[in-house]
Design an enzyme around this catalytic site. Structure first.
Site, short mmCIF file in Angstrom:
data_model
loop_
_atom_site.label_atom_id
_atom_site.label_comp_id
_atom_site.label_asym_id
_atom_site.label_seq_id
_atom_site.Cartn_x
_atom_site.Cartn_y
_atom_site.Cartn_z
N LYS A 139 0.86 -1.18 0.00
CA LYS A 139 0.00 0.00 0.00
C LYS A 139 0.90 1.24 0.00
CE LYS A 139 -4.46 0.91 0.19
NZ LYS A 139 -5.37 0.29 -0.79
N THR B 85 -3.67 -5.14 0.60
CA THR B 85 -3.07 -3.83 0.80
C THR B 85 -3.96 -2.94 1.67
OG1 THR B 85 -4.02 -2.84 -1.21
CG2 THR B 85 -1.92 -4.01 -1.44
N ASP B 86 -5.27 -3.16 1.62
CA ASP B 86 -6.16 -2.40 2.47
C ASP B 86 -5.92 -2.71 3.95
OD1 ASP B 86 -8.58 -0.55 2.50
OD2 ASP B 86 -9.36 -2.25 3.65
N PHE C 56 34.24 27.48 -10.09
CA PHE C 56 34.13 26.36 -11.02
C PHE C 56 34.96 26.68 -12.26
CE2 PHE C 56 31.84 23.61 -14.18
CZ PHE C 56 32.19 22.41 -13.60
N ARG D 63 30.93 32.35 -7.54
CA ARG D 63 29.58 32.05 -8.01
C ARG D 63 28.68 31.72 -6.83
NH1 ARG D 63 29.15 25.78 -10.28
NH2 ARG D 63 30.13 24.79 -8.48
N GLN E 276 30.66 18.41 -6.29
CA GLN E 276 31.08 17.08 -5.86
C GLN E 276 31.95 17.16 -4.60
OE1 GLN E 276 31.04 18.16 -9.00
NE2 GLN E 276 30.73 16.50 -10.47
N ASN F 209 22.25 20.97 -8.97
CA ASN F 209 22.89 22.29 -8.97
C ASN F 209 21.86 23.33 -9.41
OD1 ASN F 209 24.60 24.48 -9.10
ND2 ASN F 209 26.29 23.30 -10.00
N HIS G 172 21.24 26.44 -10.62
CA HIS G 172 22.09 27.44 -11.25
C HIS G 172 21.56 28.85 -11.06
CE1 HIS G 172 24.32 24.23 -13.15
NE2 HIS G 172 23.23 23.76 -13.73
#
Length: 287
Positions: A12, A57-58, A154, A171, A214, A240, A242
């Site tokens: 579920k 599942t119930d 970077f 940055r 990283q 990332n 940007h």
């Protein structure tokens, strides 16, 4: 040609559960999303359609609600362990249970019973329990949005005929962290552990002068492992987010790293894991 049944499970998904604890005029709120998956002697239901081995599942949904009433909901890892062990121990045909829970935070806004949905990250956990007694607990969080407005560079990357990105020594570094950490034992103070792992992630993000996302990911995972002995592995997913400097020259204005365009897509996606060299076998923890 011969055909056989491969690995399978059923369950579920996303049972929404809110529990209110009334302590006089002060109420306490727990808001979670529970998903359970079971596997075991399920050949017959796939091959012949016989449901004799199937716990509906119930029923799994109803068990979550009933256990919330009977046992309460404190740390989501403990509640997931309670459910997983119950499903395996109570049903001979169920050999393995996986329970995943997301928790949504609410903040008190006045009085004893008024709340506002918190703008923080979502807390998560995944528990596995097997009939042979093996148990794993992976705690985590998602949508932890963080940003450094400087101390990020970077450059020095591969440049070919399709490269247009310009190198930078200053940055914005922003991301929405999804992190999962594996516990060495199914028994822990999960509330304290979560708070301190979260703080370690934030401290490492803020304190790392980043030459790449990283590098930041590795620093965050390392900080967790150095500070939390109950954790043996951290896995992270960090898009990332940007931020591009806007060209204001057409308007006769300079732009000394002050005005940026926050792009939502496409985005770089950094994923990785950091683990202790002697970490125990992950077994089914990450399934």
């Amino acid at each position: 040609m011969s055909v056989i049944l491969g690995p399978n499970r059923y369950g579920k998904a996303e049972t929404r559960l809110v529990r209110v604890v009334r302590d006089g005029g002060v109420h306490h709120l727990k808001d979670i999303n529970v998903s359970s998956s079971l596997s075991g002697e399920m050949e017959a239901v796939h091959l012949t359609g016989s449901n004799a081995a199937v716990l509906p599942t119930d029923t799994q949904k109803n068990t979550a609600y009933a256990f919330a009433r009977k046992h309460g909901v404190d740390q989501i890892e403990d509640f997931a362990l309670l459910l997983a062990r119950h499903f395996v121990q109570s049903q001979p045909t169920i050999h393995h249970a996986r329970v995943e829970i997301d928790e949504y935070g609410w903040e008190r806004i006045g009085g004893g019973h008024s709340f506002v949905r918190g703008g923080r990250e979502v807390r998560t956990c995944v528990v596995h329990h097997d009939r042979d007694g093996r148990t794993s607990v992976v705690s985590g969080l998602k949508d932890l949005v963080v940003l450094n407005s400087t101390d990020s560079e970077f450059h020095g990357y591969i440049v070919d005929e399709y490269t247009t990105l310009r190198p930078t020594t200053d940055r914005i570094l922003a991301t929405a962290v999804t992190a999962h950490w594996r516990h060495t034992s199914p028994e822990a103070d999960f509330g304290k552990s979560y708070a301190e792992v979260r703080q370690s992630l934030l401290d490492a993000f803020a304190g790392t002068y980043s030459l790449s996302l990283q590098q930041t990911l590795y620093a965050m995972g390392t900080r967790v492992l150095e500070s939390r002995p109950e954790v043996c592995e951290v896995r992270m997913r960090m898009p990332n987010k940007h931020h591009f400097l806007v060209d204001l020259e057409p308007f006769g204005l300079d732009n000394d790293n002050e005005v940026f365009y926050a792009a939502d897509r496409p985005y770089g996606l950094i994923e990785g894991s950091v683990l202790r060299e002697d970490a125990p076998d992950a077994a089914f923890a990450w399934e």
